[in-house]
Design an enzyme around this catalytic site. Structure first.
Site, PDB file in Angstrom:
ATOM      1  N   HIS A  37       1.017  -1.330   0.097  1.00  0.00           N
ATOM      2  CA  HIS A  37       0.234   0.045   0.082  1.00  0.00           C
ATOM      3  C   HIS A  37       0.775   1.315  -0.011  1.00  0.00           C
ATOM      4  O   HIS A  37       1.757   1.432   0.705  1.00  0.00           O
ATOM      5  CB  HIS A  37      -0.876  -0.080   1.200  1.00  0.00           C
ATOM      6  CG  HIS A  37      -2.104  -0.837   1.093  1.00  0.00           C
ATOM      7  ND1 HIS A  37      -3.260  -0.724   0.558  1.00  0.00           N
ATOM      8  CD2 HIS A  37      -2.135  -2.352   1.566  1.00  0.00           C
ATOM      9  CE1 HIS A  37      -4.094  -1.731   0.644  1.00  0.00           C
ATOM     10  NE2 HIS A  37      -3.493  -2.541   1.160  1.00  0.00           N
ATOM     11  N   LYS A  66      16.298  -7.100  -4.227  1.00  0.00           N
ATOM     12  CA  LYS A  66      16.812  -6.613  -5.328  1.00  0.00           C
ATOM     13  C   LYS A  66      16.953  -7.875  -6.164  1.00  0.00           C
ATOM     14  O   LYS A  66      17.125  -9.057  -5.343  1.00  0.00           O
ATOM     15  CB  LYS A  66      18.000  -5.656  -5.372  1.00  0.00           C
ATOM     16  CG  LYS A  66      19.145  -6.751  -4.593  1.00  0.00           C
ATOM     17  CD  LYS A  66      20.367  -5.992  -4.608  1.00  0.00           C
ATOM     18  CE  LYS A  66      21.626  -6.463  -3.894  1.00  0.00           C
ATOM     19  NZ  LYS A  66      23.009  -5.677  -3.754  1.00  0.00           N
TER      20      LYS A  66
END
Length: 252
Positions: free
Chosen positions: A173, A227
């Site tokens: 969110h 990542k």
């Protein structure tokens, strides 16, 4: 947030003043408003969902395929499954779906959940696609208590081993606006997750949205992947960092 994702917020469906209670139930659990689909879903799940033992396994194997878009041969359905919009879910052959699994599909009808051949979905795991797709390729092993979520596209490759309690994808969110509750702010969608073949995620690994993990990589237990991880690398930590190459590279 796109209209597509906003449309399938749980709270928006519940609070829709134009839909009846039955229509809201159909939208959330059946995925369509045909009464024939509603009756079939209710009858099969009412009588078979909680039925224990070998009799329950046999009858679910016989009748549950009628709920899905397509199923292969010799699929094992555990008890107490939660199925939402199963007509948008495709299941291959010799798949095992353990007890208390959630398979939830919300979307426009183009998106789908596809589970390949020989896949194991462990007890209590959840596959939830909302305005997106999930694909788990052949012979992947999803252990118990995992959460796999997608608002775009999520792919788990062949022969992957996903240990207990992993959290993959999901949604984030927005929180930039302090005068609007976080739960009402736009979703931050980063393009999904792609996990290559023969990847091993240790217990309780978190893989954030928008990332790729290359073929043959290993992620240590408790790591948080923030990542991309290249193929055949071993990564650990929070955030996860590459520490070794499986093909003989030196430890970093």
């Amino acid at each position: 947030m796109s209209d597509r994702h906003n449309q399938f917020r749980f709270e928006n469906i519940i609070q829709d003043q134009k839909s009846s209670v039955i229509q809201k139930y159909q939208d959330l659990f059946i995925g369509e408003r045909r009464y024939a689909a509603l009756i079939k879903y209710e009858l099969i799940t009412f009588f078979l969902c909680n039925l224990p033992g070998a009799v329950g396994l046999f009858l679910r194997q016989r009748f549950y395929p009628a709920l899905f878009r397509k199923t292969g041969r010799q699929v094992v359905f555990g008890h107490h499954l939660t199925l939402r919009a199963p007509r948008r879910i495709i299941i291959g052959s010799k798949v095992v779906i353990d007890d208390y699994v959630v398979l939830s599909m919300r979307g426009s009808g183009v998106e789908k959940i596809r589970i390949g051949n020989g896949v194991l979905i462990g007890r209590g795991s959840q596959l939830k696609a909302r305005g997106g797709s999930i694909e788990i390729d052949d012979f992947a092993n999803i252990s118990s208590g995992c959460h796999i979520g997608s608002t775009s596209k999520l792919y788990i490759g062949k022969h992957c081993l996903i240990a207990r309690g992993c959290y993959i994808g999901g949604m984030q969110h927005g929180f930039e606006l302090s005068d609007i509750p976080i739960v009402r702010q736009e979703l931050n969608i980063k393009g999904g997750v792609k996990i290559g073949d023969d990847v091993w995620l240790g217990a309780h690994v978190i893989v954030n949205d928008g990332l790729k993990i290359g073929k043959g990589a290993i992620i240590g237990a408790g790591s948080i992947v923030t990542k991309d991880i290249p193929a055949y690398k071993i990564a650990i930590g929070a955030p996860a960092k590459v520490v070794k190459d499986r093909k003989g590279g030196e430890t970093v």
